[in-house]
Scaffold this active site. Structure first.
Site, short mmCIF file in Angstrom:
data_model
loop_
_atom_site.label_atom_id
_atom_site.label_comp_id
_atom_site.label_asym_id
_atom_site.label_seq_id
_atom_site.Cartn_x
_atom_site.Cartn_y
_atom_site.Cartn_z
N GLY A 1 -40.32 37.65 -67.53
CA GLY A 1 -41.74 37.52 -67.86
C GLY A 1 -42.28 36.16 -67.44
O GLY A 1 -42.46 35.28 -68.29
N SER B 1 -44.77 35.90 -64.25
CA SER B 1 -46.10 36.05 -63.65
C SER B 1 -47.13 36.58 -64.63
O SER B 1 -46.81 37.38 -65.51
CB SER B 1 -46.03 37.01 -62.46
OG SER B 1 -45.06 36.59 -61.56
N GLU C 1 -32.90 32.61 -57.94
CA GLU C 1 -33.47 33.88 -57.46
C GLU C 1 -33.59 33.87 -55.94
O GLU C 1 -33.37 34.86 -55.27
CB GLU C 1 -34.84 34.09 -58.11
CG GLU C 1 -35.44 35.46 -57.86
CD GLU C 1 -36.70 35.72 -58.68
OE1 GLU C 1 -37.17 34.79 -59.36
OE2 GLU C 1 -37.22 36.85 -58.61
C1 LIG Z 1 -41.78 43.79 -56.13
C2 LIG Z 1 -42.20 42.65 -57.01
C3 LIG Z 1 -41.48 42.39 -58.14
C4 LIG Z 1 -41.87 41.36 -59.00
N1 LIG Z 1 -41.17 41.18 -60.16
C5 LIG Z 1 -41.57 40.22 -61.01
C6 LIG Z 1 -40.89 40.07 -62.26
O1 LIG Z 1 -39.96 40.82 -62.59
N2 LIG Z 1 -41.33 39.12 -63.09
C7 LIG Z 1 -42.36 38.26 -62.76
O2 LIG Z 1 -42.66 37.38 -63.55
N3 LIG Z 1 -43.04 38.41 -61.60
C8 LIG Z 1 -42.67 39.37 -60.72
N4 LIG Z 1 -43.36 39.54 -59.53
C9 LIG Z 1 -44.56 38.74 -59.29
C10 LIG Z 1 -44.41 37.71 -58.20
O3 LIG Z 1 -43.63 36.62 -58.64
C11 LIG Z 1 -45.80 37.28 -57.77
O4 LIG Z 1 -46.45 38.41 -57.20
C12 LIG Z 1 -45.78 36.15 -56.76
O5 LIG Z 1 -45.33 34.97 -57.36
C13 LIG Z 1 -47.17 35.91 -56.13
O6 LIG Z 1 -48.14 35.75 -57.12
P1 LIG Z 1 -49.51 36.60 -57.11
O7 LIG Z 1 -49.15 38.04 -56.91
O8 LIG Z 1 -50.26 36.22 -58.33
O9 LIG Z 1 -50.28 36.13 -55.81
P2 LIG Z 1 -51.15 34.78 -55.63
O10 LIG Z 1 -50.39 33.63 -56.22
O11 LIG Z 1 -52.51 35.05 -56.19
O12 LIG Z 1 -51.22 34.65 -54.09
C14 LIG Z 1 -52.15 35.36 -53.28
C15 LIG Z 1 -52.01 34.88 -51.84
O13 LIG Z 1 -52.36 33.47 -51.76
C16 LIG Z 1 -51.30 32.75 -51.17
N5 LIG Z 1 -51.17 31.43 -51.82
C17 LIG Z 1 -51.22 31.17 -53.13
N6 LIG Z 1 -51.01 29.85 -53.37
C18 LIG Z 1 -50.81 29.27 -52.15
C19 LIG Z 1 -50.53 27.93 -51.73
N7 LIG Z 1 -50.40 26.94 -52.62
N8 LIG Z 1 -50.37 27.71 -50.40
C20 LIG Z 1 -50.49 28.73 -49.50
N9 LIG Z 1 -50.76 30.01 -49.84
C21 LIG Z 1 -50.92 30.29 -51.15
C22 LIG Z 1 -50.05 33.57 -51.43
O14 LIG Z 1 -49.03 33.29 -50.46
C23 LIG Z 1 -50.59 35.00 -51.31
O15 LIG Z 1 -50.63 35.38 -49.96
C24 LIG Z 1 -42.99 40.55 -58.68
C25 LIG Z 1 -43.72 40.80 -57.52
C26 LIG Z 1 -43.35 41.85 -56.69
C27 LIG Z 1 -44.16 42.12 -55.46
#
Ligand SMILES: Cc1cc2nc3c(=O)[nH]c(=O)nc-3n(C[C@H](O)[C@H](O)[C@H](O)COP(=O)(O)OP(=O)(O)OC[C@H]3O[C@@H](n4cnc5c(N)ncnc54)[C@H](O)[C@@H]3O)c2cc1C
Length: 398
Positions: A133, A135, A250
């Site tokens: 937990g 994100s 990870e």
């Molecule tokens: C299959 C899958 C399993 C997952 N499992 C888990 C889980 O079990 N537990 C958990 O906690 N989370 C989980 N996640 C979540 C995952 O960690 C997040 O999706 C990831 O960290 C990206 O965050 P976001 O989706 O909020 O995208 P955002 O952070 O909103 O990013 C959107 C876009 O902006 C870009 N971006 C953002 N900040 C920057 C920066 N500083 N510089 C350049 N580009 C940037 C990103 O690269 C992306 O392209 C999972 C995700 C997936 C897809």
């Protein structure tokens, strides 16, 4: 052979140790569970839990964890041998990989003696499945912006807020929860890590349906959900340090078998293509041969990364930012490879032979899953940022 006999082989005869693991998998894995099987069946959650508990009892899970907590007391070198053998065979993914590969290592690193005795055997015996937990809707890449709060009411911690993209949240008994103990302005300073019970009052899990029809993710809501003091992991304000360690694990050693599984995917693709006259012709097209050879090289590079990281860790080193190089490398290479696999398999004869149908089923799934591989555990852009800052030490743009 029982696990004691297998573990004894590890130091006396590593080649025999490897062979025994290979034989155990060949004898015990139901052939229809292999993702290259023509007549594949999907095992149930209960069957998978039972399978993983058997793997543990046979010595295949927990190789490098200390004996006093139920592990087999070997080193990461043996864990690597097991991983190589697990990777060679396209068996189902662990349903408790977060417990085994993220929660377990961080509990061993920062947990109390009592927590190690309580949590580690429960993970190995598959009595407790974990989810992660971290994100939230407003905090993914910018994890330090998370808003889920943990406040102490004098007796227990109370959790309020929401997590999202919680893989396997619906089947988990525990959540490795990162929550805010300080103010939002404290950013990474006021965070803490908890082992939250998923059946605690005030925890609501909603599954999220994916493009492939499965509902592996969940969003999890916390409404004053209690966490006992004994389930707080590490110091209340040191959650960020612990979370960064979890993320480094990870990115680097999670699913250590990955490079060998990717090699298995490549072999499967080539053998399926050979079973079809149209595809066999394409294999000798220089443009396809070049792209397949490129992936072969990328798999070899990934293997060396993993083997090098294991040697460093065994000698007392740490993974650090190198995990970002590994994560970026495998996720980008795999995405290109599964796109190539689909491009080839879509040119099969009609009707396709059974070997090709099996490969189409496997790679269609892999193709869709690979879309997420450059997102979870930190997106490619985030890995590039870490590599620029912490490995190349590039100056920041003014
Ligand atoms: C299959 C899958 C399993 C997952 N499992 C888990 C889980 O079990 N537990 C958990 O906690 N989370 C989980 N996640 C979540 C995952 O960690 C997040 O999706 C990831 O960290 C990206 O965050 P976001 O989706 O909020 O995208 P955002 O952070 O909103 O990013 C959107 C876009 O902006 C870009 N971006 C953002 N900040 C920057 C920066 N500083 N510089 C350049 N580009 C940037 C990103 O690269 C992306 O392209 C999972 C995700 C997936 C897809």
């Amino acid at each position: 052979m029982d696990s004691a006999a297998l573990n004894a082989l590890a130091s006396s005869d590593p080649a025999a140790y490897r062979r025994a693991i290979r034989d155990w998998i060949a004898t015990n894995l139901p052939p229809a569970w292999r993702s290259d099987a023509i007549d594949k069946v999907d095992p149930t959650l209960e069957e998978l839990k039972d399978w993983e508990a058997r793997m543990y009892r046979a010595g295949l899970w927990g190789a490098a964890w200390p004996k006093e907590y139920g592990g087999h007391g070997l080193t990461l070198r043996e864990h690597l041998i097991v991983s190589q053998e697990v990777g060679r065979v396209p068996m189902p993914e662990s349903v408790n990989s977060i417990g085994k590969e993220l929660a377990g290592p961080i509990i061993l690193a920062i947990g109390t003696e009592e927590q190690k005795k309580r949590f580690i055997p429960a993970i190995l015996e598959m009595r407790e499945i974990w989810c992660q937990g971290f994100s939230e809707p407003e905090a993914g890449s910018d994890l330090a912006g998370l808003r889920t709060r943990a406040t102490h009411d004098g007796k227990v911690w109370r959790i309020n807020g929401q997590k999202i993209w919680t893989s396997g949240g619906w089947r988990a008994q525990r959540c490795l929860l990162l929550a805010r103990t300080g103010t939002l302005e404290d950013r990474h300073k006021g965070l803490a890590l908890f082992a939250l019970r998923m059946d605690a009052p005030g925890v609501t899990v909603q599954r999220i349906k994916q493009i492939d029809g499965e509902a592996e993710f969940a969003q999890v809501f916390f409404d004053n959900a209690p966490v006992e003091e004994i389930d707080a992991l590490g110091a209340p304000n040191e959650g960020w340090k612990a979370a960064v360690r979890v993320l480094e694990i990870e990115r680097a050693t999670n699913r250590m078998y990955r490079a060998w599984r990717l090699e298995n995917e490549l072999r499967h693709l080539v053998s399926a293509c050979r079973a079809d006259p149209n595809l066999a012709t394409l294999l000798s097209d220089p443009a396809y041969a070049q792209r397949l050879a490129q992936f072969r090289i990328e798999v070899e590079v990934l293997k060396r990364y993993v083997e090098g990281a294991v040697e460093d860790l065994v000698s007392g080193g740490s993974i650090g930012a190198r995990g970002s190089l590994m994560k970026l490398h495998w996720s980008e290479a795999h995405q290109r490879f599964v796109a190539l696999a689909m491009e080839l398999l879509n040119q099969a004869s009609l009707p396709p032979p059974p070997e090709v149908r099996a490969a189409q089923r496997r790679f269609r799934k892999a193709y869709m899953r690979a879309r997420a591989e450059t997102i979870y555990a930190g997106t490619s852009q985030i890995q590039l940022g870490i590599i620029a800052d912490r490995i190349l030490r590039l100056p920041r743009a003014a």
